[in-house]
Design a protein around this motif. Structure first.
Motif, short mmCIF file in Angstrom:
data_model
loop_
_atom_site.label_atom_id
_atom_site.label_comp_id
_atom_site.label_asym_id
_atom_site.label_seq_id
_atom_site.Cartn_x
_atom_site.Cartn_y
_atom_site.Cartn_z
N PRO A 199 0.82 -1.22 0.00
CA PRO A 199 0.00 0.00 0.00
C PRO A 199 0.85 1.27 0.00
O PRO A 199 0.34 2.35 -0.29
CB PRO A 199 -0.81 -0.12 1.29
CG PRO A 199 -0.05 -1.07 2.16
CD PRO A 199 0.67 -2.01 1.24
N TRP A 200 2.15 1.13 0.30
CA TRP A 200 3.02 2.31 0.37
C TRP A 200 3.45 2.75 -1.03
O TRP A 200 3.64 1.93 -1.92
CB TRP A 200 4.26 2.01 1.21
CG TRP A 200 3.96 1.88 2.66
CD1 TRP A 200 3.56 0.75 3.30
CD2 TRP A 200 4.03 2.89 3.65
NE1 TRP A 200 3.37 1.00 4.64
CE2 TRP A 200 3.66 2.31 4.88
CE3 TRP A 200 4.37 4.25 3.62
CZ2 TRP A 200 3.62 3.05 6.07
CZ3 TRP A 200 4.34 4.97 4.80
CH2 TRP A 200 3.96 4.38 6.01
N GLY A 215 6.67 9.24 -7.62
CA GLY A 215 6.75 8.06 -8.47
C GLY A 215 5.67 7.07 -8.07
O GLY A 215 5.33 6.95 -6.90
N ASN A 216 5.12 6.41 -9.04
CA ASN A 216 4.04 5.48 -8.73
C ASN A 216 4.48 4.03 -8.82
O ASN A 216 3.66 3.15 -9.02
CB ASN A 216 2.85 5.71 -9.65
CG ASN A 216 2.00 6.86 -9.13
OD1 ASN A 216 2.02 7.17 -7.94
ND2 ASN A 216 1.28 7.51 -10.02
N ALA A 217 5.78 3.79 -8.71
CA ALA A 217 6.28 2.42 -8.81
C ALA A 217 5.59 1.55 -7.77
O ALA A 217 5.46 1.93 -6.60
CB ALA A 217 7.78 2.41 -8.60
N ALA A 252 11.31 -1.72 -5.36
CA ALA A 252 10.20 -1.81 -6.31
C ALA A 252 10.05 -3.25 -6.79
O ALA A 252 11.04 -4.00 -6.87
CB ALA A 252 10.46 -0.89 -7.50
N LEU A 253 8.83 -3.63 -7.11
CA LEU A 253 8.59 -4.97 -7.67
C LEU A 253 9.39 -5.08 -8.97
O LEU A 253 9.46 -4.14 -9.76
CB LEU A 253 7.10 -5.16 -7.93
CG LEU A 253 6.26 -5.26 -6.65
CD1 LEU A 253 4.78 -5.03 -6.94
CD2 LEU A 253 6.47 -6.61 -5.97
N ARG A 310 -4.35 6.26 0.76
CA ARG A 310 -5.14 5.27 0.01
C ARG A 310 -5.16 5.61 -1.48
O ARG A 310 -5.61 6.68 -1.87
CB ARG A 310 -6.56 5.22 0.57
CG ARG A 310 -7.32 4.11 -0.10
CD ARG A 310 -8.65 3.81 0.51
NE ARG A 310 -9.35 2.95 -0.45
CZ ARG A 310 -10.59 2.57 -0.33
NH1 ARG A 310 -11.29 2.96 0.69
NH2 ARG A 310 -11.13 1.80 -1.24
N TRP A 311 -4.69 4.70 -2.31
CA TRP A 311 -4.74 4.86 -3.76
C TRP A 311 -5.51 3.71 -4.41
O TRP A 311 -5.82 3.73 -5.59
CB TRP A 311 -3.32 4.90 -4.35
CG TRP A 311 -2.45 3.74 -3.92
CD1 TRP A 311 -1.55 3.74 -2.89
CD2 TRP A 311 -2.42 2.42 -4.46
NE1 TRP A 311 -0.96 2.50 -2.76
CE2 TRP A 311 -1.48 1.67 -3.71
CE3 TRP A 311 -3.09 1.78 -5.51
CZ2 TRP A 311 -1.21 0.33 -3.97
CZ3 TRP A 311 -2.81 0.44 -5.76
CH2 TRP A 311 -1.88 -0.26 -5.00
N TRP A 312 -5.81 2.66 -3.61
CA TRP A 312 -6.39 1.46 -4.19
C TRP A 312 -7.91 1.52 -4.24
O TRP A 312 -8.50 2.41 -3.67
CB TRP A 312 -5.93 0.23 -3.39
CG TRP A 312 -6.23 0.29 -1.94
CD1 TRP A 312 -7.34 -0.14 -1.29
CD2 TRP A 312 -5.39 0.85 -0.90
NE1 TRP A 312 -7.26 0.10 0.06
CE2 TRP A 312 -6.08 0.71 0.32
CE3 TRP A 312 -4.13 1.46 -0.90
CZ2 TRP A 312 -5.55 1.15 1.53
CZ3 TRP A 312 -3.61 1.89 0.31
CH2 TRP A 312 -4.31 1.74 1.51
#
Lengths: 95, 494
Positions: free
Chosen positions: B144-145, B151-153, B417-418, B492-494
């Motif tokens: 969630p971070w 950056g939206n990584a 990052a993933l 919260r972005w989800w």
């Protein structure tokens, strides 16, 4: 350390994992790198050191020799990919 | 009024007991939060009925004037490594897809007995093998971070208990179970700004927990703070005759024993944990932690754990060796996937099933394990690793002559990052450099949030204690928690 493609095939055979030639070729250097990393353990002097058997001192317990389970055939077979007549079924193993 | 989903375990328990809100209201709020958080991919299965039923039972018990159970009214997430009766349990693998246990793991049963309810089964690294959640067959969990640089990584929630860490950090579960083999509770807790404790090996029963490396696997709680972890660990721990390595010792009242004063305590700082290339932010956080424990009354002493650098290579022999043995059970016969091409014989069925059913990292570890256990190599690898493990445990024993707990960073960096590290298995393994030694020695260890890095991402501090001295670990973590005043949370972005 270098791992040959033949070694990868042999180990995969022991582990009962089917691998393609392509996978064997990819895995050989990968496993070689990991084994090279863990081989640094060889430099530790372990003369006279007993291998670890239990991290926390504990003793193996005995229990009463009584039946504590059973009569749950349906539950045992519930997740079998294939079951017939109350048994797990597999391809024919005796010619 | 505060949103119910902002409350932790203690606050929910106390609020339900006081009648400030009903357990039903709490469960409904979290069930809705879980349903609205699909982009995180934290849950593999949602079980709202389980959570609501437990809540209704808690409310009914209160109405009837019964003594409240320790976690009555608290809904939690359950890592998918725990077998749950009638609810699919896959260890995030393809080979166990569709497996529905006919029994309940001891730890999950204890939580239900304590009054908790289940929101669902949490995503994880496949068979708990991984540090980023990228080895799940069902897609990685997204943390969630987000970095504060705009950056939206997508970031890794840590692993293997990444569904657990993401769910707690995102406030869609007040607590979750985790399991820790080499850091799988502590590293994800650090990456997501929450707390998590791996108790002494043998405290929590392994019965019904899908096995990875049996001499290392330990269950533990992941929650928002130290008190919540203490409450949940009390519910999870305890002797179980069904686990041969379960410790037959009483479960202390850890919550009642909490005290943030470290007067008279000595905190050890292991000099070998100052590894090359450690980011300055981690160094600074560690120093901050040292100042905090000193402020709490502790004496700080430097100690030496000379075999630290050999812990990771020893771990990457022992854990894969045990995994290769444990995962031999997946053969396409009794449960899970079967791949039986036309005309294939039994051996071919085994090999095809396992080729189809295991992911790359699992195969890699099974092959390493098979190699180190194979004829002619056993002594050079496995026996040597177990001897080194003895030396690592002796290092800790020597340290305990000079201190009560150890303080270290939890992980060598903040969340990455993933996709950033999954090309190089060893780079990924190095993430566990600070958590693996205490796992090899079976010691209790906890991660607690200490602060954030320049990118606004959480960093964790680790407290390691003597065997069976979870109380000292929790107390030192509490002292840090109170001084850190960690309030950062993901937007919260989800």
């Amino acid at each position: 350390m270098s791992v040959t493609i033949d070694t990868v095939r042999r180990i995969a055979g022991l582990a009962r994992i089917a691998i393609t030639e392509e996978e064997a070729a990819r895995l050989a250097p990968e496993l070689g790198n990991i084994l090279g990393f863990i081989e640094q353990l060889g430099e530790v002097d372990t003369a006279g050191v007993a291998p670890m058997t239990a991290v926390i001192p504990n003793h193996l317990r005995l229990r009463d020799d009584v039946v504590t389970d059973g009569g749950i055939r349906e539950a045992v077979l519930a997740n079998a990919p294939q079951a017939e007549h109350g048994f797990f079924t597999v391809p024919k193993v005796i010619e | 009024m505060t949103e119910l989903t902002d409350l932790g375990i203690a606050a929910i328990r106390d609020g339900v007991r006081a009648g400030d809100f009903s357990a039903r209201e709490v469960a409904e709020a979290f069930v809705a939060a879980v349903a609205a958080a699909k982009p995180l991919n934290a849950f593999l299965v949602e079980t709202p009925d389980h959570a609501l039923a437990a809540a209704d039972a808690a409310d009914a018990a209160r109405a009837a004037g019964e003594a409240p159970r320790p976690m009555a009214g608290v809904p939690i997430g359950m890592k998918d490594l725990f077998c749950t009766k009638g609810v699919p349990s896959t260890a995030a693998s393809h080979i166990l897809e569709g497996f529905t246990p006919q029994y309940e793991s001891t730890v999950s049963q204890k939580l239900w007995d304590a009054g908790a309810g289940m929101l669902g089964k949490l995503n994880m690294d496949q068979f708990a093998m991984g540090s980023s959640n990228e080895t799940s067959h069902f897609g990685n969990v997204v943390s969630p971070w987000r970095r504060s640089d705009g950056g939206n990584a997508d970031l890794a929630p840590g692993g293997s208990s990444g569904g657990s860490s993401a769910a707690v950090a995102a406030r869609i579960a007040p607590g979750a179970t985790g399991t820790d083999t080499g850091g799988s509770i502590r590293q994800p807790a650090a990456f997501t700004g929450i707390s998590g404790i791996k108790p002494t090996y043998g405290r929590c029963s392994r019965w019904g927990v899908i096995a990875f490396a049996s001499s290392l696997d330990q269950a533990g709680p992941m929650a928002r703070d130290v008190r919540d972890c203490a409450i949940m660990l009390e519910a999870m721990a305890g002797f179980d005759a069904k686990d041969a390595t379960s410790l037959d010792v009483a479960v202390p009242q850890w919550e009642a024993g909490l005290t943030p004063s470290l007067k008279g305590k000595r905190v050890g700082i292991p000099k070998e944990y100052r590894v090359d290339g450690m980011p300055p932010e981690i160094e600074a956080l560690w120093q901050q932690g040292i100042d905090w424990v000193r402020d709490a009354g502790a004496e700080v002493v430097e100690v030496s754990l000379p075999h630290t650098k050999y812990a990771l290579p020893a771990y990457y022999i022992i854990a894969p060796a045990e995994a290769s043995s444990n995962l031999a059970r997946y053969d396409g016969v009794r449960y899970g996937l079967r791949d039986l091409p036309d005309g294939a014989n039994l051996q071919e069925m085994y090999a095809k099933t396992r080729a189809e059913g295991f992911g790359d990292e699992v195969k890699r570890r099974i092959l390493i394990g098979t190699y180190v256990l194979s004829a002619g190599f056993y002594d050079a690898y496995y026996t040597q690793a177990q001897k080194v493990r003895t030396l690592i445990a002796q290092d800790f024993d020597n340290a305990w002559e000079r201190c009560d707990v150890l303080l270290t960073p939890t992980a060598p960096s903040a969340a990455f990052a993933l996709g950033e590290k999954n090309a190089d298995p060893i780079a990924m393994y190095l993430n566990d450099v600070f958590t693996v030694p205490s796992s090899l020695a079976g010691l209790p260890a906890m991660s607690v949030p200490g602060g954030v890095d320049a990118g606004g991402l959480p960093l964790g501090l680790q407290v390691i204690g003597k065997a069976l001295d979870e109380q000292a670990v929790l107390n030192a973590a509490l002292a840090i928690e109170q001084r850190a005043g960690f309030v950062a949370r993901p937007g919260r972005w989800w």
